[in-house]
Design an enzyme around this catalytic site. Structure first.
Site, PDB file in Angstrom:
ATOM      1  N   GLN A 242       0.855  -1.190   0.000  1.00  0.00           N
ATOM      2  CA  GLN A 242       0.000   0.000   0.000  1.00  0.00           C
ATOM      3  C   GLN A 242       0.887   1.235   0.000  1.00  0.00           C
ATOM      4  O   GLN A 242       1.886   1.303   0.717  1.00  0.00           O
ATOM      5  CB  GLN A 242      -0.929  -0.006   1.219  1.00  0.00           C
ATOM      6  CG  GLN A 242      -1.985   1.083   1.216  1.00  0.00           C
ATOM      7  CD  GLN A 242      -1.527   2.402   1.818  1.00  0.00           C
ATOM      8  OE1 GLN A 242      -0.579   2.422   2.601  1.00  0.00           O
ATOM      9  NE2 GLN A 242      -2.182   3.490   1.465  1.00  0.00           N
ATOM     10  N   SER A 243       0.543   2.225  -0.836  1.00  0.00           N
ATOM     11  CA  SER A 243       1.279   3.484  -0.927  1.00  0.00           C
ATOM     12  C   SER A 243       2.745   3.201  -1.259  1.00  0.00           C
ATOM     13  O   SER A 243       3.033   2.641  -2.312  1.00  0.00           O
ATOM     14  CB  SER A 243       1.104   4.282   0.360  1.00  0.00           C
ATOM     15  OG  SER A 243       1.508   5.620   0.202  1.00  0.00           O
TER      16      SER A 243
END
Length: 524
Positions: A242-243
């Site tokens: 994520q990210s």
């Protein structure tokens, strides 16, 4: 810290009473101490009463401690655990970092911070290259023969702008997901951050600079070599990020094309086309590293002596200098991120994709409807929020790069499954403006959405199950799994996108008109 009263005696009793046949899991006589006999050594974990059907093996070292002369050096393989049995019952320290002022994560929602604190946890250390393994509790010991069914494995890489993050973030503990499915294993490794993971030092010219990415690779190799002992299938390993973790998974697919180890990828709100992720590449004078060196008494030295001096300084003192220069009102503002090196990070992903120079594994890639709201000024009640600015940030940092990443993978022949998360649930988004902000999907995937700020709605529970089952379907069975959950492949501009958590809808398919607002570079 890792030992408590009676632990060693209980462990000796467990080993002494264990059956003589090879087994993956053995327990102490009271059933409370799960033990795994892995190639790297014997590991003893724990069971949390909140998730009684999950074994937690916490803080297992997967590399040599990056201390002293190994600071700013490539990850070194750890051939065996420092003790056997190894006590893996306590959460490990996270890597060196500080909490930047990220608006909502320091004002409104703390559960994405280390230990849920409004500040850096005391449990940080340079000796941090460990991983946590969450497995279903077996009904009985599983023999390690060829007929033993193995479970798919998901490795999660946390986000945090390559500056923050760790395995002890409350919203990102996977135990409840594993408790619900009893059908997969989740591994969460720590990797080095900011200057310790991405130093970009003049004294390292010609040597690896993206050390945090090398940490991630060695963690994947550790899983390949040891996960069978935990009941996992080394032939079914999915890499999920994520990210900054999603950016890392994008980098990973191009860096290790010959031996990817993984056979599926999930990318939440981040991709290799996020230019901001390689800001340090622009620091051609290596001035960020030198600025920190001056701050800890290593100034005025040549590259080699500067590097040697920095290896002797206190890690927290180094971190304090970075924090001081990372406040927006103090100049120069410095940040440490991956750099384009032609080995782990490239500057020609579109061309490489067209040539098929990537691990062509099925990939989930998507963004959140309001990814940008986390990066604009938000008051306690959402006052003063600039939706126009939030939309622009979400478009240019997340949605458009993810579109380009999806199209590039399609050109390379990799199956792509694209999504949009639209959930606006009050126990995750306490102010109306936030909506489906950056990271808001993670509590649904990890199953932690009811742990803070009130109960969930039925729609939220159903959305969580739908997302969990979809991510697990890809990890477990690839394209066949996605067919089983009814998620069609993304075929390019105008292709269908799966939307999760929209108003009164658990999941649905649609096209994204907003794609047409991306600049031409992202649409081809």
């Amino acid at each position: 810290m890792r030992h408590h009263s009676g632990f060693i005696l209980a462990l000796i009793a467990a080993v002494a009473s264990a059956p003589t046949i090879p087994s993956v899991f053995r327990r102490a006589s009271d059933g409370s101490i799960p033990t795994v006999y892995a190639p790297v050594g014997t590991v003893q974990g724990t069971i949390d009463p909140e998730t009684p059907s999950v074994h937690r093996f916490l803080g297992i070292p997967f590399a040599q401690p990056p201390l002293g002369p190994l600071r700013f050096s490539p990850t070194q393989r750890l051939e065996s655990l420092p003790s056997s049995p190894f006590d893996a019952s306590q959460p490990p320290p996270s890597c060196m970092q500080f909490l930047m002022d990220m608006t909502i994560y320091t004002q409104n929602i703390l559960e994405f911070n280390l230990q849920g604190l409004n500040g850096t946890s005391a449990a940080i250390s340079e000796d941090c290259l460990t991983l946590d393994v969450y497995t279903p509790t077996p009904d009985e010991p599983r023999p390690t023969d060829s007929s033993d069914p193995k479970l798919p494995v998901i490795i999660f890489l946390y986000g945090g702008a390559f500056s923050m993050g760790g395995a002890d973030i409350p919203y990102q503990i996977p135990a409840k997901w594993v408790q619900r499915t009893q059908g997969h294993i989740v591994v969460v490794p720590n990797y080095r951050l900011n200057i310790f993971g991405f130093p970009h030092a003049a004294g390292l010219q010609g040597e690896p600079q993206n050390l945090g990415l090398l940490d991630q690779r060695l963690a994947v190799e550790w899983v390949r070599d040891n996960i069978k002992a935990f009941g996992g299938d080394p032939q079914r390993i999915a890499l999920w990020g994520q990210s900054a973790g999603a950016v890392s998974t994008g980098f990973y697919q191009y860096a290790w094309t010959e031996d990817p180890i993984i056979d599926a990828v999930m990318m939440d709100s981040g991709s290799e086309f996020l230019d901001a992720a390689v800001q340090s590449t622009q620091d051609v004078e290596f001035s960020n590293f030198t600025t920190v060196a001056m701050g800890v008494g290593c100034g005025g030295l040549g590259p080699d002596d500067e590097l040697a001096c920095m290896r002797t300084k206190d890690a927290q003192a180094i971190e304090d200098v970075i924090q001081g220069h990372s406040q927006m009102l103090k100049q120069p503002f410095i940040i440490f991120t991956p750099v384009v090196d032609g080995e782990t990070v490239f500057d020609d992903y579109a061309e490489r994709g067209q040539q098929g120079q990537m691990a062509q594994v099925p990939t989930i890639i998507g963004t959140n409807v309001n990814d940008g709201s986390a990066f604009v000024s938000v008051g306690v009640n959402g006052a003063g929020a600039n939706q126009t600015l939030a939309d622009a940030v979400g478009l240019m940092l997340f949605l458009c790069p993810s579109l380009k990443s999806a199209l590039t993978r399609i050109a390379a022949g990799a199956p792509v499954y694209r999504y949009l998360y639209a959930g606006n649930f009050t126990n995750i988004s306490p102010t109306p403006f936030l909506g489906a902000y950056h990271e808001a999907e993670l509590p649904l995937l990890f199953g932690t959405f009811e742990d803070f700020r009130g109960d969930a709605t039925e729609l939220q529970r159903e959305t969580s199950v739908a997302m969990q089952d979809s991510w697990l379907a890809l990890a477990s069975s690839g394209m066949m799994g996605m067919d089983a959950v009814g998620w069609p492949r993304y075929t390019g501009l105008g292709g269908v996108v799966r939307e999760f958590g929209g108003p009164n809808v658990v999941e649905d398919t649609s096209t994204l008109a907003v794609d047409s607002t991306c600049p031409p570079f992202f649409q081809s």
